[in-house]
Design an enzyme around this catalytic site. Sequence first.
Site, PDB file in Angstrom:
ATOM      1  N   ASP A   1       0.869  -1.178   0.000  1.00  0.00           N
ATOM      2  CA  ASP A   1       0.000   0.000   0.000  1.00  0.00           C
ATOM      3  C   ASP A   1       0.907   1.230   0.000  1.00  0.00           C
ATOM      4  O   ASP A   1       1.530   1.555   1.012  1.00  0.00           O
ATOM      5  CB  ASP A   1      -0.891   0.015   1.250  1.00  0.00           C
ATOM      6  CG  ASP A   1      -1.899  -1.133   1.282  1.00  0.00           C
ATOM      7  OD1 ASP A   1      -1.639  -2.163   0.629  1.00  0.00           O
ATOM      8  OD2 ASP A   1      -2.916  -1.002   1.985  1.00  0.00           O
TER       9      ASP A   1
ATOM     10  N   LYS B   1     -10.229  -0.136  -1.583  1.00  0.00           N
ATOM     11  CA  LYS B   1     -10.006  -0.389  -0.164  1.00  0.00           C
ATOM     12  C   LYS B   1     -10.417   0.824   0.644  1.00  0.00           C
ATOM     13  O   LYS B   1      -9.913   1.932   0.432  1.00  0.00           O
ATOM     14  CB  LYS B   1      -8.538  -0.725   0.102  1.00  0.00           C
ATOM     15  CG  LYS B   1      -8.220  -1.009   1.580  1.00  0.00           C
ATOM     16  CD  LYS B   1      -6.790  -1.481   1.736  1.00  0.00           C
ATOM     17  CE  LYS B   1      -6.406  -1.618   3.211  1.00  0.00           C
ATOM     18  NZ  LYS B   1      -5.014  -2.116   3.381  1.00  0.00           N
TER      19      LYS B   1
ATOM     20  N   LYS C   1      -7.153   3.099  -2.703  1.00  0.00           N
ATOM     21  CA  LYS C   1      -7.398   3.086  -1.262  1.00  0.00           C
ATOM     22  C   LYS C   1      -7.617   4.508  -0.780  1.00  0.00           C
ATOM     23  O   LYS C   1      -6.955   5.438  -1.253  1.00  0.00           O
ATOM     24  CB  LYS C   1      -6.199   2.443  -0.552  1.00  0.00           C
ATOM     25  CG  LYS C   1      -6.282   2.417   0.961  1.00  0.00           C
ATOM     26  CD  LYS C   1      -5.055   1.711   1.535  1.00  0.00           C
ATOM     27  CE  LYS C   1      -4.967   1.850   3.045  1.00  0.00           C
ATOM     28  NZ  LYS C   1      -3.768   1.185   3.601  1.00  0.00           N
TER      29      LYS C   1
END
Length: 261
Positions: free
Chosen positions: A104, A203, A167
């Site tokens: 990430d 996400k 995300k």
Amino acid sequence: MTDDIQRAARQALALLDLTSLNDNDTDAAIESLCRRVKTPAGTPAAVCVYPAFVTTARRTLKALDLEGKVKVATVTNFPHGGDDIMAAARATREAVASGAEEVDVVFPWRALIAGDEESGRELVACCHQACGNATLKVILETGELKDPALIRRAAELALEGGADFLKTSTGKVAVDTTLEAAEILLTVIRERGPGLERPIGFKAAGGVRTTEEAQAYLQLAERIMGAGWITPEHFRFGSSDLLDDLLITLGMAGAPAGGAA
């Protein structure tokens, strides 16, 4: 307790990246985090830890016979989202080499606010290359971008750079994920995803702490993408707190063995 909320809890548990990204994390804390993933309702999709603890997480999951069942994720360019492209790519390459299956990376959102689009696209592209076969999730820090047009543009640039997931947040800023930001990202995925060679996921991270909050994101994703799209390959929650509430909803309070704050 309604059937709908319990169904949402079971679904969310399987989509969870159980996270510990605390400044005071230790090997013992990460081992405890990994032990929490064994629940009577199944296992989360992944654990997410700092790069220094990837090896610890992998070793602990293997000891628990969860290797290959629960992925190990980590973070780079985190949490500040600087625009040093080579540093982000190097950290990503090192994380994957240490055993991370998912990375990430924080998008350089300040550069985008300042009008620099190319740094974001290039940083994601370099990290995508550094990932090899690992999954690249790009943290857009939507609470700091604020402007819907900027959030959308960040999402588009991330996809152009090769992001596998969009995300929302690091969870380290004043405004975490919101349903409004999530709708923008999911809409971009719906519009741009079919034209790409790879599936794109979403996400929600930062601030999703209860089953009811998780259910709202699941309902939003179902409305935009369809119920069949919501799988661990396409949808994740990032949280350190959500698991406990999901287990309470499922009547399994006290099931986790303890873990991160």
